[in-house]
Structures are given as structure tokens and as C-alpha cells.
Motif scaffolding. Structure first.
Motif, PDB file in Angstrom:
ATOM      1  N   GLN A  53       0.797  -1.247   0.016  1.00 55.97           N
ATOM      2  CA  GLN A  53       0.121  -0.091  -0.029  1.00 55.97           C
ATOM      3  C   GLN A  53       0.867   1.266   0.090  1.00 55.97           C
ATOM      4  OE1 GLN A  53      -3.206  -0.082   2.879  1.00 55.97           O
ATOM      5  NE2 GLN A  53      -3.558   1.985   2.875  1.00 55.97           N
ATOM      6  N   PHE A  54       0.705   2.282  -0.722  1.00 52.66           N
ATOM      7  CA  PHE A  54       1.112   3.529  -0.720  1.00 52.66           C
ATOM      8  C   PHE A  54       1.033   4.399   0.507  1.00 52.66           C
ATOM      9  CE2 PHE A  54       0.773   2.932  -5.149  1.00 52.66           C
ATOM     10  CZ  PHE A  54       1.645   3.755  -6.016  1.00 52.66           C
ATOM     11  N   LYS A  55       2.088   4.796   0.964  1.00 49.09           N
ATOM     12  CA  LYS A  55       2.333   5.335   2.257  1.00 49.09           C
ATOM     13  C   LYS A  55       1.034   6.487   2.254  1.00 49.09           C
ATOM     14  CE  LYS A  55       6.855   6.305   2.043  1.00 49.09           C
ATOM     15  NZ  LYS A  55       7.466   5.196   1.029  1.00 49.09           N
ATOM     16  N   PRO A  56       0.922   7.085   3.472  1.00 46.54           N
ATOM     17  CA  PRO A  56      -0.151   8.336   3.617  1.00 46.54           C
ATOM     18  C   PRO A  56       0.339   9.628   2.739  1.00 46.54           C
ATOM     19  CG  PRO A  56       0.454   7.422   5.693  1.00 46.54           C
ATOM     20  CD  PRO A  56       1.385   6.841   4.780  1.00 46.54           C
ATOM     21  N   ASP A  57       1.395   9.757   2.313  1.00 49.60           N
ATOM     22  CA  ASP A  57       1.802  10.991   1.324  1.00 49.60           C
ATOM     23  C   ASP A  57       1.698  10.673  -0.013  1.00 49.60           C
ATOM     24  OD1 ASP A  57       3.917   9.329   0.807  1.00 49.60           O
ATOM     25  OD2 ASP A  57       5.471  10.379   1.617  1.00 49.60           O
ATOM     26  N   GLY A  58       1.315   9.369  -0.338  1.00 50.23           N
ATOM     27  CA  GLY A  58       0.901   8.724  -1.590  1.00 50.23           C
ATOM     28  C   GLY A  58       2.042   8.474  -2.255  1.00 50.23           C
ATOM     29  N   ARG A  59       3.177   8.005  -1.624  1.00 45.24           N
ATOM     30  CA  ARG A  59       4.203   7.538  -2.251  1.00 45.24           C
ATOM     31  C   ARG A  59       4.705   6.093  -1.843  1.00 45.24           C
ATOM     32  NH1 ARG A  59       7.003  11.911  -4.576  1.00 45.24           N
ATOM     33  NH2 ARG A  59       6.499  13.989  -3.716  1.00 45.24           N
ATOM     34  N   LYS A 184      -5.222   5.256   0.930  1.00 44.70           N
ATOM     35  CA  LYS A 184      -6.422   4.868   1.655  1.00 44.70           C
ATOM     36  C   LYS A 184      -7.038   3.467   1.719  1.00 44.70           C
ATOM     37  CE  LYS A 184      -8.389   9.571   0.675  1.00 44.70           C
ATOM     38  NZ  LYS A 184      -9.536  10.490   0.085  1.00 44.70           N
ATOM     39  N   GLY A 185      -6.357   2.671   0.843  1.00 48.25           N
ATOM     40  CA  GLY A 185      -6.773   1.511   0.721  1.00 48.25           C
ATOM     41  C   GLY A 185      -7.801   1.118   0.121  1.00 48.25           C
TER      42      GLY A 185
END
Length: 404
Positions: A53-59, A184-185
Motif C-alpha cells: 500500500q502507498f504511504k499516507p503521503d501517496g508515495r 487509503k486502501g
């Protein structure tokens, strides 16, 4: 890579390393390896608890290691390079893209030790990872008795490994795809295709041998068809094409076409045109070594429009990358210090890895890729052998086996 050139180019060399432990007659029982490890009665469970999953910062960051290619007595600098890349880049996922081990493992234990050498850098750091196969991974099979399916069981037994059982009814071992969810999953933001590009071409087809042709393997039609069908299913499931990367060990014919911006031309003028046309960066120190048959994979990817790049290894001293009609084609460099490299004192100059930076907030998601090299980490590049004895295997940290 094969140890022999089939076409004019850099001469290939063997590095034969004799490890002290490889002469010991070790048995499964004395090694503490479960007797049912390779009987088909038990298998390592695919780790469904770990979701990419992408990290909260979108990376999201990926590191590709290629051709670690050693036996149980691995060159210490291979591990040092892997560890320094991981500690510096801090990736979210790692792919070991074929030729992970090679010949020299004489027993199942030595095979397991060789695998453990390249698994530990990720396992010790809790980094999710997976492998593809290359043409050298079964070099030890005749002596050890363990083939790629057996090795897949070993890889899958590691806590942070994300390999899955082989897709049924298609050629190769460990073909799979891995979805990466958005931060966000709630959606599939990116996809990874890990394909087995095989080992060597058959001795003959229709009574004709391959003398005069490259004798490595190629992606078979059923693998290309599986990619095409699965890509369509993912689009239907998520309501959009999922951008993706393909990892294969053996390059496509299109890698060579791109370098010269030509199918038949092989001149400096051809390449000068290609530099501008395809935005090529990096080095080409040996001729590409695909199989004798063009698989049609590139055509399928053009048709689907979801693949953003295809990255391989196999040719250790090639590091180039370019944009071939909208799809990046490139090499990862060569991670293993125990393999052939450049001639003479420059042998280890190009040891390294490739880094991919993804950002879910961009249209293609893949925003950047670059190479990192051992020379940048202060690692000893002396053209010699620095093999070490294998480290201990901690079975207590492996996944539980599932009885069939």
C-alpha cells in the motif's frame, strides 16, 4: 547470463569459487530441515497478511536487485551492497529479479544457505520482497536435487516474502502479479508483474536445432496470454487500467531495437538517432541476450496500455534505459560481486541496483527511476573474490507450513 557469447561482443568468463563447506556431506536430517520440506505434503503459506500500500503521503518505493548469482559462500560485498541500498533508500518493496543463486550448491542445505544469504537483508529490516527466476537459478539442481518449485517453497517460507504458488497451466515458475493499494486502501493504484522468462531454448523444434541463434529462453504465448487476460480482469474489477511495471530476467528483443532505433541497423549513426528518439541513458557494454523467438509480449503491452516499464537483468554490464513507444525498457545493473563484470580492474564498477519512485497523485504513478552503484557507498571494488561462509538460518522466524 550464460557464460558464453553467441554473438560478437564482450567475452564471457566463469568465476569458479570453491567453498570449504561445499565439500561436506550434509544431510537433511543433520541440517534440521523438515523431512517433508520437498515432498509436496506441505507448503509455505503465501503471506496474505502483508498488503502492499502507498504511504499516507501517496508515495511508494521499489528496489530491484539483479543477478546476485552466488552459492552458499557468497561474496561479502554483495550483501554489503544490498544492505547499504536498503538502509539508504528505505524501499517499501524489493524484487530479486532472477539469477538469485547459481551453481556450487551440492546439497539441499547449501541451496537453502545460498537463498538465505540474499533473503536476510530484507528479512532483517522487515521489508516486503519477492523473486523472479533467471536462467542460472537451477544450476545447482543436478547436485542438490531441488528445482525451482522447491526453491519457491523456501522463498515463500520467509516472513516478509510475498511470492505466491505458481499460476497453474502456464509456462514457468512463480509467475504472479502484486497489486499495490492506494494510500487509503480503497483502490488499486499500481500493479507489479513478476514473470519467469525461463532458462534456455529447447534443443530443437520441428526437428530444427538453434545453432546460430541465441539459445536462451523466451516468454511463452501462454504467459503473454495470462498477462493479457489478467490485465483485462483487473481493469474490470477496479474500473480502470491499473498502471504497472514488468520484471523479467531475460530482456526482450525490443531492448536491442530501442538501442539502435532499428531492427536491422547496428551502426553508431543508428544509435545516435536512438539517443534522441528514445531518450536513452546508461551504458551498453555487451550485446543483449534474448531468446531466439520474439514472444509478442511488447505487442500485448502496447495493446493493453497499462505497463509503464519492463526491467530486466541477465546482461550484467548493461545499465541503459529508454522510452520505447511509451514503455520504458531498461536494465537494473548487476548486484552480485561473484559474477562476471567489466574487463580487468573495472570488473566491479557497475555493481548496483535500480530504484523506482511511485506517486499515486500522478497520472502514470511511476515518476522516476535511477540506478545506484556500489562505488557511491564506498564499497571495495577490487577485482577479486571475497567469499564468506554462510550465516545461520533462523527457522523460528519462518512462516508456518500448511499441510495439503
Amino acid at each position: 547470463m550464460s557464460n558464453y557469447d553467441l554473438q560478437k561482443g564482450l567475452d564471457r568468463r566463469r568465476f569458479i569459487k570453491i567453498g570449504g563447506l561445499s565439500t561436506l556431506a550434509l544431510t537433511l536430517g543433520s541440517a534440521g530441515i523438515p523431512a517433508d520440506m520437498f515432498t509436496g505434503k506441505a507448503h509455505a503459506a503465501a503471506n496474505e497478511d502483508f498488503k502492499l500500500q502507498f504511504k499516507p503521503d501517496g508515495r511508494f518505493k521499489i528496489v530491484q536487485f539483479n543477478d546476485t548469482q552466488d552459492d552458499e559462500n557468497i561474496d561479502r560485498r554483495t550483501i554489503e551492497l544490498m544492505e547499504k541500498v536498503l538502509d539508504t533508500e528505505k524501499p517499501d518493496f524489493v524484487v530479486l529479479n532472477g539469477d538469485n543463486i547459481t551453481g556450487g550448491c551440492d546439497t539441499p542445505l547449501e541451496m537453502k544457505q545460498a537463498i538465505n544469504n540474499v533473503a536476510q537483508p530484507m528479512e532483517q529490516r522487515g521489508i516486503k520482497w519477492a523473486i523472479t527466476y533467471g536462467n542460472h537459478d537451477e544450476d545447482s539442481t543436478p547436485k542438490s536435487g531441488l528445482d525451482e518449485e522447491d526453491m519457491l517453497e523456501i522463498y515463500m517460507s520467509y516472513k516478509y516474502n510475498l511470492n505466491k504458488p505458481s499460476v497453474k497451466d502456464i509456462t514457468g515458475t512463480g509467475n504472479m502479479n502484486l497489486l499495490i493499494k492506494n494510500s487509503k486502501g480503497t483502490d488499486a493504484a499500481f500493479n507489479l508483474w513478476l514473470l519467469d522468462s525461463g532458462r534456455y531454448a529447447p534443443n530443437s523444434i520441428a526437428g530444427q536445432d538453434f545453432n546460430g541463434y541465441p539459445t536462451w529462453d523466451w516468454l511463452r504465448f501462454n504467459q503473454v496470454s495470462w498477462y493479457n487476460d489478467t490485465s483485462k480482469k483487473l481493469e474490470k474489477q477496479w474500473g480502470h487500467k491499473v498502471p504497472s511495471l514488468v520484471f523479467i530476467h531475460i530482456p526482450l528483443w525490443e531492448h536491442r531495437y530501442m538501442w539502435f532505433a532499428s531492427v536491422d541497423g547496428r551502426t553508431n549513426e543508428n544509435h545516435a538517432n536512438a539517443l534522441t528518439k528514445h531518450n536513452i541513458v546508461g551504458e551498453r557494454n555487451e550485446e543483449e541476450c534474448p531468446g531466439p523467438v520474439n514472444s509478442g509480449m511488447f505487442s500485448a503491452m502496447l495493446e493493453r496500455g497499462d505497463v509503464k516499464g519492463v526491467f530486466c537483468g541477465h546482461d550484467h554490464v548493461n545499465t541503459y534505459m529508454g522510452n520505447y513507444y511509451g514503455i520504458l525498457l531498461g536494465y537494473a545493473g548487476n548486484t552480485g560481486f561473484g559474477t562476471y563484470g567489466l574487463p580487468g580492474a573495472d570488473r566491479n564498477r557497475l555493481r548496483g541496483a535500480r530504484v523506482f519512485n511511485l506517486d499515486e497523485n500522478t497520472a502514470d504513478v511511476l515518476v522516476e527511476t535511477h540506478l545506484v552503484f556500489a562505488k557511491d557507498y564506498g564499497i571495495d571494488l577490487t577485482a577479486n573474490d571475497q567469499s564468506i561462509a554462510p550465516g545461520p538460518i533462523d527457522e523460528s522466524k519462518k512462516k508456518e507450513k500448511v499441510v495439503k
